[in-house]
Motif scaffolding. Structure first.
Motif, short mmCIF file in Angstrom:
data_model
loop_
_atom_site.label_atom_id
_atom_site.label_comp_id
_atom_site.label_asym_id
_atom_site.label_seq_id
_atom_site.Cartn_x
_atom_site.Cartn_y
_atom_site.Cartn_z
N LYS A 30 -9.70 0.45 -7.40
CA LYS A 30 -10.33 -1.31 -7.08
C LYS A 30 -10.41 -2.36 -7.73
CE LYS A 30 -9.89 0.76 -2.41
NZ LYS A 30 -9.56 -0.14 -1.28
N GLY A 31 -10.49 -2.07 -8.86
CA GLY A 31 -10.50 -3.41 -9.82
C GLY A 31 -11.23 -3.95 -10.27
N LEU A 32 -12.54 -2.55 -10.06
CA LEU A 32 -13.79 -2.43 -10.74
C LEU A 32 -13.93 -2.00 -12.34
CD1 LEU A 32 -14.56 -1.97 -7.74
CD2 LEU A 32 -16.75 -1.18 -8.92
N ARG A 33 -14.81 -2.90 -14.05
CA ARG A 33 -14.56 -2.95 -14.46
C ARG A 33 -15.31 -1.70 -14.99
NH1 ARG A 33 -17.22 -4.96 -18.96
NH2 ARG A 33 -18.26 -6.38 -16.83
N ILE A 34 -14.52 -1.23 -16.04
CA ILE A 34 -15.55 0.56 -16.23
C ILE A 34 -15.53 0.63 -17.46
CG2 ILE A 34 -15.33 2.93 -16.57
CD1 ILE A 34 -14.93 2.18 -13.68
N VAL A 35 -16.85 0.09 -17.44
CA VAL A 35 -17.88 -0.24 -18.93
C VAL A 35 -18.07 0.82 -19.81
CG1 VAL A 35 -19.77 -1.17 -20.76
CG2 VAL A 35 -18.59 -2.30 -18.17
N GLY A 36 -18.62 1.96 -19.23
CA GLY A 36 -18.99 3.75 -19.63
C GLY A 36 -19.39 4.39 -19.28
N THR A 37 -19.43 5.78 -19.59
CA THR A 37 -19.52 6.92 -18.23
C THR A 37 -20.48 7.47 -19.59
OG1 THR A 37 -17.45 8.14 -19.88
CG2 THR A 37 -17.00 6.83 -17.60
N ARG A 38 -21.72 8.35 -18.93
CA ARG A 38 -22.17 9.15 -19.05
C ARG A 38 -22.35 10.21 -18.47
NH1 ARG A 38 -27.91 6.15 -21.04
NH2 ARG A 38 -26.45 4.70 -22.84
N LEU A 39 -22.56 11.63 -19.56
CA LEU A 39 -22.97 12.84 -18.99
C LEU A 39 -24.31 13.32 -19.83
CD1 LEU A 39 -20.67 16.03 -19.45
CD2 LEU A 39 -22.62 16.06 -19.03
N VAL A 40 -24.90 13.52 -18.23
CA VAL A 40 -26.91 12.86 -18.91
C VAL A 40 -26.98 14.62 -18.23
CG1 VAL A 40 -29.03 12.41 -18.22
CG2 VAL A 40 -27.14 11.36 -18.44
N ARG A 41 -27.68 15.82 -19.06
CA ARG A 41 -28.23 16.40 -19.17
C ARG A 41 -29.41 16.84 -18.74
NH1 ARG A 41 -24.25 20.41 -17.89
NH2 ARG A 41 -22.47 20.62 -19.53
N LEU A 42 -30.10 17.31 -18.32
CA LEU A 42 -31.67 17.30 -17.63
C LEU A 42 -32.33 18.75 -17.81
CD1 LEU A 42 -31.18 15.28 -14.53
CD2 LEU A 42 -31.67 14.23 -16.51
N ASN A 43 -33.77 18.72 -17.39
CA ASN A 43 -34.53 19.69 -18.05
C ASN A 43 -33.98 21.17 -17.98
OD1 ASN A 43 -36.67 21.81 -18.41
ND2 ASN A 43 -37.83 21.16 -17.03
N PRO A 44 -33.06 22.25 -18.22
CA PRO A 44 -32.50 23.32 -18.55
C PRO A 44 -33.67 24.55 -17.79
CG PRO A 44 -33.22 23.28 -20.60
CD PRO A 44 -33.77 21.58 -19.95
N ASN A 45 -34.56 24.09 -17.39
CA ASN A 45 -35.56 25.45 -16.83
C ASN A 45 -35.73 25.09 -15.33
OD1 ASN A 45 -35.94 26.27 -19.38
ND2 ASN A 45 -37.36 24.97 -19.72
N VAL A 46 -34.75 24.53 -14.92
CA VAL A 46 -35.32 23.38 -13.27
C VAL A 46 -34.66 25.05 -12.56
CG1 VAL A 46 -34.55 22.53 -11.19
CG2 VAL A 46 -35.40 21.29 -13.57
N ILE A 47 -35.09 25.88 -11.46
CA ILE A 47 -34.81 26.78 -10.83
C ILE A 47 -33.92 26.27 -9.48
CG2 ILE A 47 -36.60 28.16 -11.86
CD1 ILE A 47 -37.63 27.02 -8.66
N HIS A 48 -33.60 25.55 -8.92
CA HIS A 48 -32.58 24.62 -8.34
C HIS A 48 -31.57 24.10 -9.02
CE1 HIS A 48 -36.01 24.71 -5.02
NE2 HIS A 48 -36.07 23.76 -6.53
#
Length: 427
Positions: A30-48
């Motif tokens: 669609k013509g949007l410029r990709i600057v960066g991508t992130r994979l973000v891990r959060l609290n590994p103990n969250v039960i949900h």
């Protein structure tokens, strides 16, 4: 602008990182410029969480309304809405939320209302589906503050292959690690002869390679022989950074958080049912049970080699009243000795106990002694850091090949606690 997405998968399929890779392609078309991508891990103990508690963030240039429309359409097409535990969230913000929300979601717990308040303050576009829990991770992802980062290349399967056995040549993965280690890691577990980078779940991921830079993960990827992937994406990530760990004291631990604590071994390790190993760590009169579960394999031998008096630092998640070990630092080893009845000087036979407080007596000739035989035991471990194998490593846990952060070494050597609110600036 920043685009955040979370909670689109389920144990039965899908992967939020795959959805992110698809969205990157659609944004670019669609013509949007990709600057960066992130994979973000959060609290590994969250039960949900579904599996690894990962959210994705995409930095792009272009119209936020267009990006939001593409992101929501992508989620509505691909997310596992039939699973009651899947509750997607999509956010697009021209102003990044404060990093404090990311750190709260990484090391503690946040609510949907807290996420919405942050998004409203940032003037963000957002949409939560079902109970809207995915807004928490999506908001944390765009607020993420990576003071340390690694990279992961993820290859994804073509849709007709989803749920079928993956065709990835194991020998090529071992070759990839051999040629690029220590710049990449955890592709395989060489000690246990196990492939790590290929999942066994019915999601779109074909394989993943983790490393210190985009160049190194691509170098490793070149050695891998597999079925033809549908697409690939390289993410910057907080995996392998220990960003989840909080320096703490045994007396103040809170359920569902991850800590690095220092103490003295109070009770030698014991092996329980299933091969799980535990020992007691003590500090200021408070005991903490530390657990090394069976999947940690040879790491349990290090735990078994500890003796009372050893001074150690233990890292892991505090759950159900115990610390589930991710790694262990040994600051000081205690002298270990084996105490036995002495050899009789008269007849050369080993004496036996004469009773409590009465010393020892030779049952052959009657000779007596008050002193036992003390034999110094040579320790089988040395001061330093020890870690679980790649097969048992959590996504956020920092492998020792990356070195030990200064703040962790300070906790190990001095016991000096850090202010958890300032942990982000310790290094």
């Amino acid at each position: 602008m920043w685009i955040g997405i979370d909670d689109t998968d389920s144990p039965a399929g899908m992967c939020t990182t795959y959805l992110g890779a698809v969205l990157v392609q659609r944004l670019a078309r669609k013509g949007l410029r990709i600057v960066g991508t992130r994979l973000v891990r959060l609290n590994p103990n969250v039960i949900h969480k579904t599996r690894g508690n990962a959210a994705i963030a995409i930095e792009a240039g272009g119209d936020p309304e267009t990006a939001f429309a593409l992101a929501t359409a992508c989620v509505e097409e691909l997310a596992e809405f039939d699973d009651e535990k899947t509750n997607p969230g999509v956010v697009v913000a021209s102003i990044r939320p404060p990093p404090e929300f990311y750190y709260a979601a990484l090391r503690d717990y946040c609510t949907v209302d807290e996420a919405v308040a942050v998004l409203e303050a940032a003037g963000a576009l957002y949409r939560g589906y079902k109970n809207r829990r995915g807004l928490i991770g999506a908001t944390a992802a765009i607020a993420s503050d990576f003071l340390d980062l690694t990279y992961e290349l993820l290859a994804y399967r073509k849709r007709p292959a989803w749920g079928t056995p993956r065709q990835v040549d194991a020998a090529s993965l071992f070759r990839a690690e051999e040629e690029t280690y220590p710049h990449t890691w955890d592709t395989v577990d060489r000690e246990n002869g196990v492939v790590v980078g290929v999942p066994h779940t019915p999601d779109p991921v074909l394989f993943g390679i983790r490393g210190e830079s985009p160049a190194w993960v691509r170098e490793a990827r070149a050695y891998v022989r597999s079925e033809e992937p549908a697409c690939e994406q390289v993410y910057a990530t907080n995996q392998g950074t220990d960003a989840h760990l909080i320096p703490g004291s045994i007396a103040t631990l809170r359920e569902g958080r991850s800590y690095l604590v220092r103490g003295t071994v109070a009770e030698a390790a014991a092996t329980g049912p299933g091969g799980h190993v535990s020992f007691l760590l003590e500090d200021c009169g408070v005991d903490l049970r530390c657990m090394a579960y069976e999947p940690t394999k040879g790491f349990r031998d290090v735990v078994r080699a500890l003796v009372p008096g050893d001074v150690v630092a233990a890292a892991g998640s505090y759950k159900g009243g115990s610390l589930n070990l991710e790694k262990l630092g040994i600051a000081r080893l205690a002298d270990a000795a084996r105490i036995r009845p002495p050899i009789c000087p008269a007849c050369g036979k080993r004496m036996t106990s004469a009773g409590t407080g009465k010393g020892y007596k030779c049952r052959v000739c009657g000779e007596r002694s008050r002193k036992p035989e003390t034999e110094r035991i040579e320790r089988q471990i040395e001061p330093g850091w020890y870690e679980v194998p790649p097969t048992a490593r959590r996504h956020l846990a920092r492998p020792l090949v990356r070195g030990v952060p200064v703040w962790e070494e300070n906790v190990l050597q001095s016991g000096r606690e850090c202010d958890p609110s300032s942990i982000a600036s310790i290094e």
